[in-house]
Design a protein around this motif. Structure first.
Motif, PDB file in Angstrom:
ATOM      1  N   ASN A   6      28.311  11.043   7.740  1.00  0.00           N
ATOM      2  CA  ASN A   6      27.698  10.435   6.565  1.00  0.00           C
ATOM      3  C   ASN A   6      27.389  11.395   5.420  1.00  0.00           C
ATOM      4  N   ASN A  40      16.566   9.387   6.346  1.00  0.00           N
ATOM      5  CA  ASN A  40      17.602   8.396   6.659  1.00  0.00           C
ATOM      6  C   ASN A  40      17.031   7.052   7.079  1.00  0.00           C
ATOM      7  N   HIS A  95      22.555   1.913   8.134  1.00  0.00           N
ATOM      8  CA  HIS A  95      22.129   3.316   8.195  1.00  0.00           C
ATOM      9  C   HIS A  95      20.684   3.509   8.672  1.00  0.00           C
TER      10      HIS A  95
END
Length: 258
Positions: free
Chosen positions: A97, A155, A201
């Motif tokens: 990512n 995140n 995510h």
């Protein structure tokens, strides 16, 4: 040793995670609400965010956008393949990512340009006082905190709240119609990607954190992770407040215009 965690339910169902994680998410919800329901999004949706506010938002938030791959890289450096299932998951996910986040920086600049803020201003313009609250915190926790803390603060918390506010803004037809139809898709690419209903995510990050620390971590460790999540939300709110404060304070407005 912590009890091993392995998710058995759907990724995006909170009930699939340990009780401590469910309690943490619920405890942080009011703090997150102050971010996703911030006044700035209402002004943006309703086309009432003026040129100064738009400029301060694009410039003030840019350091977080630009540095986000760096935050993830700091967390990647904390991993060692083979040491634990959680670190293996984190390593694989972060490597995959980081490249994606680089593209997001380019999309942010396109959004700013379309909104009337030149790229040179985003890259080199002075940031409104205090808008570095979020970037400073993300840098600190990613550089110096444990892997679980760094990932849950950035995140999970930052990406999760961003997904919610961006979805709310992107749903506004009035806002989207501000941009020429021919260039609209490219201009709003950043907003569209982050507004995706199926963005996983934040959930993937939560799963990694739970795998890192297990079903039964110490109470003080859970308290620390909860504080990290709340601090991310509070830092986001402070940054957004400062993007608007220059509009409210005549002295600040005159300084920005100087």
């Amino acid at each position: 040793m912590y009890a091993h965690f392995e998710r058995t339910g759907p990724l995006t169902h909170l009930s699939s995670y340990p009780t401590w994680a469910q309690d943490m998410v619920n405890a942080c919800e009011p703090t997150k609400h102050a971010v996703v329901q911030h006044e700035l999004w209402t002004l943006m949706r309703e086309n009432r965010l003026d040129a100064v506010g738009t400029r301060d938002f694009m410039v003030g938030v840019w350091p977080v956008i630009e540095r986000f791959p760096g935050y993830m890289a700091f967390n990647l450096l904390k991993t060692q393949y083979g040491r634990s299932p959680g670190e293996n998951m984190a390593r694989r996910w972060l490597v995959r990512n980081i490249r994606v986040e680089q593209n997001h920086a380019e999309y942010w600049l396109n959004w700013a340009e379309g909104a009337g803020v030149p790229q040179a201003e985003v890259l080199n313009g002075s940031t409104p006082y205090g808008t570095d609250a979020l970037s400073n915190w993300c840098e600190e926790v990613s550089r110096s905190g444990p892997l679980a803390a760094g990932m849950i603060a950035t995140n999970y918390a930052v990406e999760g709240a961003t997904g919610e506010w961006s979805q709310w803004v992107y749903e506004s037809e009035a806002y989207k119609e501000n941009f020429p139809k021919a260039t609209r898709p490219g201009t709003l690419r950043w907003l569209q990607l982050h507004a995706a209903y199926d963005d996983t995510h934040p959930w993937e990050a939560l799963e990694i954190v739970c795998t890192l620390i297990g079903n039964a971590p110490r109470a003080d460790e859970v308290a620390y992770l909860q504080e990290c999540v709340k601090r991310s939300y509070v830092s986001m709110r402070i940054t957004l407040d400062r993007c608007l404060d220059v509009r409210r304070d005549p002295w600040l407005a005159s300084e920005a215009a100087a």
